[in-house]
Design an enzyme around this catalytic site. Sequence first.
Site: not given
Length: 340
Positions: A125, A150, A154
């Site tokens: 992302s 979150y 990544k």
Amino acid sequence: MKRILVTGGLGYIGSHTVVALQEEGFEVVVIDNLSNSEVSVLDGIESITRKRPAFENIDLRVKKDVEDFFDNYSVDGIIHFAASKAVGESVENPLLYYENNLHTLVYLLQQCEQHNIHNFIFSSSCTVYGEPDALPITEAAPVKEAVSPYGNTKQISEEVLRDTCHANERLKAISLRYFNPIGAHSSAAIGELPKGTPQNLVPFITQTAAGLREQLSVFGDDYPTPDGSCIRDYIHVVDLAEAHVVALQRIIGEKNDANFEIFNLGTGRGSSVLEVVNAFENVSGEKLNYKIVDRRPGDVIAVYADTQKANEVLGWKTKRTMEEALDSAWSWEKKVRGLD
Ligand code: NAD
Ligand code: WQD
């Protein structure tokens, strides 16, 4: 025929990628635990491609079930979408995110070693860039301290991949850093299906226009941007899906320059929230009820991709406009709500 495992293949981006893979002649097997999707997505995929992918309802957090899957299926590559993705929820429940987004990756990579699977595509992302120092953002831009668990998953996932590729030269992995995926397949047979109140802009817009939400809140109009609202790079999900096929072909065909590569997937164009609202009103003919409210904590001001590496090295570029994406998102919303 090459057989590809698509984890999270019934989710938003995964389902569009399954279609793109099947259209390019790949055989697909999907693993999904339906935690954020519906089994009826298989019908949508089949109605587009006339081919129903194999499906296994497996929770990738259960290591034994992952091992059993690979004892039963041989695959030539893996595209790993399955993850939890709600930024706010990750702040409330970080362990859910560290377990679901990291354990699953480790278990899959262990199986790659066990079963000599050498091709791996990972969903990353643009959140790894945080608030960038320069725009557009190239892949060489530094990864910033994550603002949410979150986002941190990544970043850590990319480190896991880098280290694993370093230790195992036969493994080829590509991490694709998505900017803001929007839209749906032109057939309106598959699209985004958020559970509960949408956190993302475009599903909130289409649900508001469909009458499910009273009003869109535009989070801030006092940012240092031309109209004061935040800027993002909105990419059509079908363009994004096609990039996965190109990336997979790159590593299967051993055209990669290194065994761990990173590409931005965006359009290169930044659009403000108010521009998206206007564009939606134009393509849909609907007047959107919205109001400007306070900034949303954690939002970055402006983010859009430098697409040169994806265009020139990967050999992929976007074909669809933001208007087409908004139009398809609206067609999908109307179909889901029975408004057609
Ligand atoms: P999604 O929630 O629609 O799809 C994810 C799918 O994975 C769902 O169908 C869910 O049921 C499944 N899943 C989750 N945990 C699982 C588990 N433990 N075992 C098996 N299946 C599991 O999300 P999406 O928008 O399609 O995102 C796909 C990937 O792309 C994710 O890794 C996400 O972090 C990443 N990503 C998404 C965006 C975005 O804006 N949508 C942007 C950047 C990156
Ligand atoms: C876009 C813009 C909001 C909703 C998130 C994740 C990111 C990535 C993509 C996975 C922002 C504004 C939104 C609303 C609004 N996901 N907005 N009213 O924040 O760029 O990125 O999804 O990796 O990690 O953080 O996307 O769609 O939430 O917001 O004004 O009701 O729309 O402030 O400027 P974002 P978004």
